[in-house]
Design an enzyme around this catalytic site. Structure first.
Site, short mmCIF file in Angstrom:
data_model
loop_
_atom_site.label_atom_id
_atom_site.label_comp_id
_atom_site.label_asym_id
_atom_site.label_seq_id
_atom_site.Cartn_x
_atom_site.Cartn_y
_atom_site.Cartn_z
N GLN A 100 7.67 4.22 14.41
CA GLN A 100 7.30 3.23 13.40
C GLN A 100 8.49 3.00 12.47
O GLN A 100 9.00 3.94 11.84
CB GLN A 100 6.10 3.68 12.56
CG GLN A 100 5.60 2.53 11.69
CD GLN A 100 4.64 2.96 10.60
OE1 GLN A 100 4.93 3.88 9.86
NE2 GLN A 100 3.50 2.28 10.51
N TYR A 181 4.27 -1.95 1.83
CA TYR A 181 5.73 -1.82 1.93
C TYR A 181 6.38 -3.21 2.08
O TYR A 181 5.69 -4.23 2.00
CB TYR A 181 6.10 -0.84 3.04
CG TYR A 181 5.50 0.51 2.74
CD1 TYR A 181 5.91 1.23 1.61
CD2 TYR A 181 4.47 1.05 3.51
CE1 TYR A 181 5.31 2.44 1.27
CE2 TYR A 181 3.87 2.27 3.18
CZ TYR A 181 4.30 2.95 2.06
OH TYR A 181 3.71 4.14 1.71
N GLY A 317 -5.79 9.49 12.52
CA GLY A 317 -4.69 9.95 11.68
C GLY A 317 -4.84 11.41 11.31
O GLY A 317 -4.47 12.30 12.08
C1 8OZ Z 1 1.31 8.53 2.80
C2 8OZ Z 1 2.37 9.06 2.10
C3 8OZ Z 1 3.62 8.52 2.23
C4 8OZ Z 1 3.80 7.42 3.05
C5 8OZ Z 1 1.96 4.62 4.77
C6 8OZ Z 1 4.04 5.61 5.37
O1 8OZ Z 1 1.03 4.54 3.95
C7 8OZ Z 1 2.96 5.70 4.64
C8 8OZ Z 1 2.73 6.87 3.75
C9 8OZ Z 1 1.48 7.43 3.62
O2 8OZ Z 1 2.09 3.79 5.68
#
Ligand code: 8OZ
Length: 364
Positions: A100, A181, A317
């Site tokens: 990913q 993000y 998950g």
């Molecule tokens: C939990 C803690 C840090 C990052 C996501 C990559 O929510 C994460 C993430 C999840 O997609």
């Protein structure tokens, strides 16, 4: 004719998978110096190789893309070599693994960034959330808006990291378009107030995700490219005023690109499935390849949705963290072990590679 179940082999584009159960991307903050997958990462992933498909933890496309402490990258030779050990270990057990790829955008902290510069985002809007830095959770930093001239560089970073993924032996790439993000910051108007071709309309807000996905697909093949989205998730303290038409459009475009899978977080990431009204079946019907359903599934719901034709693969998950043999436990109806929240983020082998399989734990 017997009913379909999660435990039968299936295909994902050119790949044969041993079952329909997918290990979700899970951030564990254990990369070693140079943000190279730790010495334990190969063991961790190979212990979980009985999943039909593993999606790796989120992995930076560049130094600029980092937002959490000790998350791995895929932009240096050492990182490529580190990931090669992981993919070799998974393949030796007959597993499949995608990486990913992410850019965190505004979910970052200056102490993690080159030159302590401000995190980059579509707009200079700070998220009311925290990130993992200095071994704890701290407020994210104030971001700055990316200039129009900088955007092709973001697309190029994803393309380059996708090429590295193939060099490192991955079976494919998942573009992280979810959970608040960078790519989702462009999609959702709570984080994007731009007035150029990357803001405003549904088409403009979708543009960066679609450009990144097209660049990755061109580099490594659409049949090795997947995308993750989370239309109604508030993860990353984000909001969207029009998720249904926004994501109906995105999914039509992703389907036209011919990517091999769409990975959908149905509801609030790691939370309730019914956080907001949304017609996920409308996405499924718009996408012509493999649909990966994620969020709060148990075996019963997954099998029901599979038989209704609502999804093809099912993503689990947190249960994979404490149950390396999750597939076998689900198959035989064995109890699931609870995870230790204290060892979720950061640390070493403890809580990472020491969760036993059911057979070995019951033989103790
Ligand atoms: C939990 C803690 C840090 C990052 C996501 C990559 O929510 C994460 C993430 C999840 O997609």
């Amino acid at each position: 004719m017997s009913e379909k179940t999660l435990f039968e082999p299936c295909t994902l584009g050119p790949l044969k998978l041993s079952n329909r159960i997918v290990m979700a991307p899970l951030t564990r903050n254990r990369a070693g110096s140079g943000l190279v997958p730790s010495e334990h990462a190969a063991a961790y992933y190979s212990q979980r190789a009985s999943a039909g498909l593993i999606i790796s933890e989120a992995t930076q496309v560049s130094a600029d893309a980092q937002g959490y402490q000790d998350t791995p990258g895929l932009y240096t030779q050492q990182q490529i070599d580190g990931w090669r050990q992981v993919t070799d270990a998974v393949h030796a057990k007959g597993g499949r693994i995608f990486v990913q790829l992410w850019h965190v955008g505004r979910i970052s902290h200056v102490d993690l960034r080159p030159g302590r510069t401000a995190p980059v985002a579509p707009s200079a809007i700070r998220a009311a959330t925290k990130t993992f830095v200095h071994n704890g959770f701290h407020d994210v930093s104030e971001p700055r808006a990316l200039t129009l001239e900088e955007i092709p560089g973001i697309v190029e970073d994803f393309r380059q990291a996708a090429a590295h993924a193939i060099t490192a032996g991955f079976d494919g790439v998942e573009v992280h378009g979810a959970n608040g993000y960078l790519l989702e910051q462009f999609i959702k108007d709570g984080a994007n107030t731009r007035t150029d071709t990357y803001g405003g309309s549904i088409e403009n807000r979708a543009r960066l995700l679609l450009e990144v996905t097209a660049a990755v697909a061109k580099e490594i093949g659409a049949e090795r490219t997947g995308v993750r989205i989370s239309p109604v998730s508030p993860a990353g303290a984000i909001s969207c005023s029009d998720p249904q038409p926004q994501y109906d459009y995105i999914v039509e475009q992703l389907s036209a690109l011919g990517i091999v899978y769409l990975h959908v977080v149905e509801g609030a990431t790691g939370g309730p499935r019914d956080v907001a009204p949304f017609d996920f079946d409308a996405l499924r019907s718009r996408f012509k390849h493999t649909y990966l359903a994620n969020n709060g599934y148990d075996l019963e719901l997954a099998n029901a949705r599979l038989r209704e034709g609502k999804a093809d693969l099912f993503v689990f998950g947190r249960p994979f963290i404490s149950n390396p043999d999750l597939v076998e436990r689900l198959r035989i109806g064995a109890p699931l072990a609870a995870l230790d929240p204290a060892t979720l983020y950061g640390g070493g082998a403890k809580g990472y590679i020491d969760y036993p399989n059911f057979a070995s734990s019951s033989a103790l």
